[in-house]
Design an enzyme around this catalytic site. Sequence first.
Site, short mmCIF file in Angstrom:
data_model
loop_
_atom_site.label_atom_id
_atom_site.label_comp_id
_atom_site.label_asym_id
_atom_site.label_seq_id
_atom_site.Cartn_x
_atom_site.Cartn_y
_atom_site.Cartn_z
N THR A 26 -6.07 16.56 3.65
CA THR A 26 -5.08 17.57 3.27
C THR A 26 -5.58 18.45 2.14
O THR A 26 -5.20 19.62 2.04
CB THR A 26 -3.77 16.87 2.87
N TYR A 39 1.00 21.54 8.83
CA TYR A 39 -0.31 22.06 8.45
C TYR A 39 -1.36 21.28 9.22
O TYR A 39 -1.07 20.25 9.82
CB TYR A 39 -0.55 21.93 6.93
N THR A 105 -5.83 11.32 2.36
CA THR A 105 -5.25 10.17 1.66
C THR A 105 -4.90 9.03 2.62
O THR A 105 -4.76 7.88 2.17
CB THR A 105 -3.97 10.58 0.90
N ASP A 106 -4.75 9.31 3.91
CA ASP A 106 -4.25 8.28 4.83
C ASP A 106 -5.15 7.04 4.86
O ASP A 106 -4.66 5.91 4.87
CB ASP A 106 -4.13 8.84 6.26
N LYS A 178 -1.95 3.23 -0.54
CA LYS A 178 -1.04 4.35 -0.33
C LYS A 178 0.35 3.77 -0.04
O LYS A 178 0.50 2.89 0.80
CB LYS A 178 -1.53 5.21 0.85
N GLU A 299 1.83 -22.51 3.87
CA GLU A 299 2.67 -22.87 5.03
C GLU A 299 1.81 -23.13 6.27
O GLU A 299 2.30 -23.60 7.28
CB GLU A 299 3.67 -21.74 5.31
#
Length: 342
Positions: A26, A39, A105-106, A178, A299
């Site tokens: 981005t 975008y 950023t993903d 993120k 567990e």
Amino acid sequence: MAPDRIPIGAPAQGRPGVVVLATGGTIAGAGASATRAGYAAGRVSVDAMLAAVPELADLAVVQGEQIANVGSQDMTFEIMIALANRINERLREAAVSGIVVTHGTDTMEETAFFLNLTVKSRKPVVMTGAMRPATALSADGPLNLFNAVAVAADPRAAGRGVLVVMNDRIHGAHSLSKTNTTSVETFLSPINGLIGTVNFGHCQYFRQPSRRHTDNSIFSLDGVSALPRVDILYACADMPADLVDGSVARDARGIVIAGDGNGNMNAATLAHAARAAAQGIVIVRSSRVPTGTVSRNVEIDDDRLRFIVSDELNPAKARILLMLALLEERRLEALQELFYTY
Ligand code: SIN
């Protein structure tokens, strides 16, 4: 993919040399209007991105290189390997003090962690990006880029592993995630906290990362062009256990379970995962919960089932570590130790 080696030259007037390696995202995105959410990522070239922030020249002699121009949902290990190799190459130049990587950023946390394990230098490597495209009102990319170059040019950032600078925060590659789909305050380091802050180029550091990284990492990309397949399976109520069999049938060498709670899964999936582990597929229990560690034998009887736990690593980063670890033959105990060390 990477362009030919271009020497940055002697640092001018005592300013450090910083190379910006652009991969898209981005921060290089463009939309039809300043107020519409729509975008396309990866549209603006590195030269245009640098030209938009002439104040960078106050911080460093900055040179850009285009490594890729993709939305980070399309980041591949081919690009990550080329990026790591290029960073190692440029950091060997005496005139290069630090590197900035611009990235979507993903999947930024995955590339940051990959570089944290494969860059062989103490010099600063700083990733940055943006939540709003360059054409948006209040675009966050220009100041993120300015702050990232300030950190990359700062000798105090050296030896802290790969860093991510976004929204005035300095995160370590091991700890950040993120956490918000649209907010500029999207990255958090929920378990260990921030490495520092950077405000209009003024850097403050609070701590060193607690895990091994970069010049202390045992992982090497020498001769590596591809990584073994490792899948992530997301646990949920009434999870279909045959997802495990699907990964095994497609020759996954490892499976990371994004488990519920402390890395749990339903009894049916547990049985299929145990069968896969008995066949030599490495099963790592991580968690879909955003914070907290996954511990052995709470567990689930990991010792008996021959499972590994991811400790602090979320599923995406556990997958990266396991892919690199599987480049060599390793016993399960040694693999588990890697998750406590990196
Ligand atoms: C991407 O990851 O490339 C798109 C989203 C972003 O950069 O914020």
